[in-house]
Design a protein around this motif. Structure first.
Motif, PDB file in Angstrom:
ATOM      1  N   ARG A 177       0.844  -1.180   0.000  1.00  0.00           N
ATOM      2  CA  ARG A 177       0.000   0.000   0.000  1.00  0.00           C
ATOM      3  C   ARG A 177       0.888   1.242   0.000  1.00  0.00           C
ATOM      4  NH1 ARG A 177      -1.753   1.856   4.250  1.00  0.00           N
ATOM      5  NH2 ARG A 177      -1.246   0.022   5.488  1.00  0.00           N
ATOM      6  N   ARG A 178       0.525   2.247  -0.781  1.00  0.00           N
ATOM      7  CA  ARG A 178       1.290   3.510  -0.795  1.00  0.00           C
ATOM      8  C   ARG A 178       1.448   4.012   0.643  1.00  0.00           C
ATOM      9  NH1 ARG A 178       4.087   4.199  -5.133  1.00  0.00           N
ATOM     10  NH2 ARG A 178       3.323   2.277  -6.001  1.00  0.00           N
ATOM     11  N   GLY A 179       2.646   4.390   1.016  1.00  0.00           N
ATOM     12  CA  GLY A 179       2.871   4.962   2.337  1.00  0.00           C
ATOM     13  C   GLY A 179       3.163   3.915   3.408  1.00  0.00           C
ATOM     14  N   SER A 180       2.948   2.623   3.101  1.00  0.00           N
ATOM     15  CA  SER A 180       3.168   1.614   4.158  1.00  0.00           C
ATOM     16  C   SER A 180       4.644   1.213   4.261  1.00  0.00           C
ATOM     17  CB  SER A 180       2.315   0.369   3.891  1.00  0.00           C
ATOM     18  OG  SER A 180       2.698  -0.230   2.664  1.00  0.00           O
ATOM     19  N   ALA A 181       5.409   1.431   3.181  1.00  0.00           N
ATOM     20  CA  ALA A 181       6.826   1.059   3.205  1.00  0.00           C
ATOM     21  C   ALA A 181       7.668   2.303   3.475  1.00  0.00           C
ATOM     22  CB  ALA A 181       7.223   0.438   1.870  1.00  0.00           C
ATOM     23  N   ALA A 182       8.483   2.244   4.536  1.00  0.00           N
ATOM     24  CA  ALA A 182       9.288   3.417   4.903  1.00  0.00           C
ATOM     25  C   ALA A 182      10.545   3.503   4.046  1.00  0.00           C
ATOM     26  CB  ALA A 182       9.670   3.327   6.377  1.00  0.00           C
TER      27      ALA A 182
END
Ligand code: GLV
Ligand code: MN
Ligand code: MN
Length: 408
Positions: A177-182
């Motif tokens: 999901r967009r934004g879930s991976a730092a």
């Protein structure tokens, strides 16, 4: 918590890499292609190591093995377990093994973020005429038309996925999901001579070079090798040979800023006493400047038109892959350099001339790469070698990186 011990980590990394290296389609050389029985066996071994490291294992529709721990934003650590034909042991597996060993170091300790160790199956493109399918799916940029590409035996990617026990329709759910991976971080052998020449074991990568792949088809007329006079021939292979030298000359004219390689060429019908009627060849073009690659393609096309006109043959040039130059995120470059310094090494900053899964993952989140010195800069070759000492330092530095990592 105990400090990482590079010596032990290096010995473990080497043992794991050599074990993975025994999984091959051929007894005398390493061949591990995407979605093959060898990919299956390698994925199972990696999954077993992940479980032993306390990670929860899952697998997506393209066979990417994911070992997860913890909650919250994800720090992704990965690389690939496919190989080129007659490849070395370290290209790819080192990054997967480093991720597993580093995650194992934190097995009993909570972290303010989650970790996913990823083992991708298609970085080399040694089965289908495309690469980075696995990481593209994770990054949410997988192109459905890739499913129609066929391997040398005519099996399409879609069919290979089904034969592997997966469903192409599940590919969208492989995407983070967009934004879930730092961040995405990869440890990889350098595959070049810079670290060795600087006498340093580790480096922080500044950018991954861009790539253009061209498929060139020359079509003339097949004929009898004894009866057709030279001026009347329409020899597809002689035309292809000119195209090969054209690519070499255009690249040489850039004085090292751009490199071009013809690594595959097939002449048909392929008989000693028949003038070749059709030839296909690939051109792999790499440069840190996307504009320079575009200029190369323009000049190459013009040169091929000239060759075709002079020889009365047809030459088609089709771009089959375009990957832009991918910078590593400045804060991750620095964090990796700090981690390298914390294990007592000087962090060399260097670019990558090889392609990596980070090129796809950069479409999802910031990326960083740590390079490890390899002997003679040799790679894509069975003589590829990284010492346990250097690999141990790399895993220790990765552990230091994780200790300090703060998701933004
Ligand atoms: C992959 O290793 C590539 O750079 O071609
Ligand atoms: Mn690689
Ligand atoms: Mn490679």
């Amino acid at each position: 918590m105990t400090a990482p011990d590079p010596e032990t980590l290096g010995r473990r990394a080497e043992a794991m890499i050599l074990e993975l290296g025994r999984i091959s389609a051929e007894p005398d050389r390493l061949v591990r292609r995407f979605l093959s029985p060898e990919h299956r066996r390698a994925a199972d071994l990696v999954a077993q190591w992940m479980r032993a490291a306390g990670l929860a294992v899952s697998e997506d529709a393209l066979g990417t093995v994911k070992g997860s721990r913890g909650e919250g934003p994800r720090l992704l650590i990965g690389s690939h377990i496919d190989s080129v034909v007659d490849g070395g042991h370290y290209d790819g597996p080192l990054g997967v093994v480093a991720g597993i060993l580093a995650a194992s170091h934190f097995a009993d300790r909570p972290l303010p973020f989650g970790i996913d160790v990823l083992a991708f199956g298609d970085e080399e493109g040694s089965r289908f005429p495309a690469t980075l399918a696995s990481s593209s799916a994770c990054a949410g940029i997988f192109r459905p038309d890739t499913l129609l590409l066929a391997d040398a035996g005519g099996v399409t990617l879609a069919d290979a996925i089904r034969a592997y026990g997966k469903n192409p329709e599940d590919i969208p759910s492989a995407s983070y999901r967009r934004g879930s991976a730092a961040a995405y971080v990869e440890v990889h052998i350098e595959q070049g001579p810079v670290l060795e020449s600087r006498r340093q074991p580790l480096g922080s990568v500044t950018a991954i070079i861009g790539q253009t792949y061209l498929l060139v088809e020359t079509t003339g007329e097949a004929g009898h090798a004894g009866t057709v006079p030279m001026p009347l021939r329409r020899d597809a292979l002689a035309g292809a040979a000119e195209a090969v030298l054209l690519a070499e000359r255009l690249a040489s004219d850039t004085r090292g800023e751009l490199v071009a390689t013809v690594g595959r060429l097939a002449a048909e019908p392929g008989a000693a006493n028949v003038i070749p009627g059709r030839v296909t060849l690939t051109v792999d073009v790499r440069s840190g400047s996307d504009r320079q690659r575009a200029e190369f393609v323009q000049r190459f096309n013009a040169g091929c038109r000239d060759i075709a006109g002079r020889r009365n043959i047809a030459i088609g040039v089709t771009p089959t892959r375009e990957v832009a130059t991918t910078p590593c995120h400045p804060s991750l470059q620095d964090a990796i350099a700090v981690a390298i310094a914390s294990v007592g090494s000087e962090a060399v900053r260097l670019g990558s001339g090889a392609g990596h899964d980070g090129q796809a993952m950069a479409k999802l989140c910031p990326i960083g790469m740590m390079f490890v010195r390899c002997r003679g800069g040799v790679s894509h070759n069975p003589l590829e070698y990284a010492s346990p000492q250097d690999m141990g330092l790399a895993v220790a530095a990765l552990i230091r990186f994780i200790e300090r990592f703060k998701p933004v």
